[in-house]
Design a protein around this motif. Sequence first.
Motif, mmCIF file in Angstrom:
data_model
loop_
_atom_site.group_PDB
_atom_site.id
_atom_site.type_symbol
_atom_site.label_atom_id
_atom_site.label_comp_id
_atom_site.label_asym_id
_atom_site.label_seq_id
_atom_site.Cartn_x
_atom_site.Cartn_y
_atom_site.Cartn_z
ATOM 1 N N SER A 1 49.483 -38.880 10.675
ATOM 2 C CA SER A 1 48.735 -40.215 10.552
ATOM 3 C C SER A 1 49.645 -41.258 10.229
ATOM 4 C CB SER A 1 47.442 -39.850 9.699
ATOM 5 O OG SER A 1 46.893 -41.337 9.521
ATOM 6 N N GLN B 1 48.330 -41.454 -1.087
ATOM 7 C CA GLN B 1 48.088 -40.131 -2.138
ATOM 8 C C GLN B 1 48.217 -40.552 -3.592
ATOM 9 O OE1 GLN B 1 48.638 -36.091 -0.973
ATOM 10 N NE2 GLN B 1 49.880 -36.453 0.536
ATOM 11 N N ARG C 1 39.462 -37.628 5.744
ATOM 12 C CA ARG C 1 40.420 -37.416 6.965
ATOM 13 C C ARG C 1 39.557 -37.073 8.191
ATOM 14 N NH1 ARG C 1 45.654 -36.877 7.994
ATOM 15 N NH2 ARG C 1 46.127 -36.422 5.706
ATOM 16 N N SER D 1 43.743 -40.321 8.331
ATOM 17 C CA SER D 1 43.220 -40.511 7.116
ATOM 18 C C SER D 1 42.698 -41.999 6.942
ATOM 19 C CB SER D 1 44.316 -40.464 5.897
ATOM 20 O OG SER D 1 43.924 -40.861 4.803
ATOM 21 N N ASP E 1 44.114 -31.520 10.561
ATOM 22 C CA ASP E 1 45.153 -32.448 10.025
ATOM 23 C C ASP E 1 46.320 -31.736 10.548
ATOM 24 O OD1 ASP E 1 47.203 -33.013 8.408
ATOM 25 O OD2 ASP E 1 46.173 -32.112 6.651
#
Length: 322
Positions: free
Chosen positions: A41, A59, A78, A88, A299
Amino acid sequence: MITNVVTIGGGTGTFAVLSSLKDIPELSLSAVVTTADDGGSTGHLRDAYGFLPAGDARQALVALAEDGNVLRDLFAYRFTKSDLAGHSLGNLFITALTDLLGSDRAGLEEASKILRVSGTVIPATDTSSVIIATLTDGSIVRNEHEIDTQKNGRSRIASLALETEISLATEAKDAIEKADVIIVGPGDLYTSSIAALLPEGMKEAIAASNARLVYVANLFTKMGQTDGYSLEDHVKEIGSYTDKAPDYILVHEGEFPEDVLSWYAKEGEYPVEDDLLTDPRVIRASLASVNIVPPLPNDPIRRSLMRHDPVLLAEALRPLLA
């Protein structure tokens, strides 16, 4: 008395360390994050908008966000369907704020206010960076996601560098020089930890600081990056990019479940061998999460099953912060 703590790195490793520290009283936390991420992403948004990569900053923001804040969970959300699959929400949100407010720094500052973070997230550089790895066979691998891609049998990494010289961001330099404790790792040795150490002026900033340097060792090797690396190999690599040997080395002590070992072995990855048995800097403790982290749907990036447990990390780190 306030203790200034700076983490350097990115990814889930930095997330775990920040999560472990944010509730310890009288700490001033700063997270210096790599700007070399170009996969998943983050990579798509970086290519589309030209802003600093959002993933590692996101994060860190989530880790430092106020507990119970629903936005904390939303930033970590996500998408799994349609054209947004793999993206995300936090990456999209930071990108939108940056576009709206006109600068990467303003976007991160506003996101910090919205999430009510207990600390500061600082990109290592003011512009996106590209990392290149020179392998022992002389070949070159360009871009974080290519270096990060698991390739069995690839030659060892001889050195890592930025493709073009980019200076350490002033805010990052100031935070490091004022630090009482600097924490590097855990995280992918080259694409997270060392990538954040590459900006011009980083070594000098660490050298100018009187901070204690703490290295949190990885749980497992990573195929294509650290095949066969022992704990000593990891520590030597960190020291070569900081020009300073760690004062303390935190190492997980304990067995892993057989099913976890089997899963990693299928990927060509194994627990990092502790071969610094007589080194007085090494602190051994149970640090790994007992809960296996399941893969996220859609993911695009393969992630670890086992991670450092923030509560256990806090117990191990607390004595080193006084």
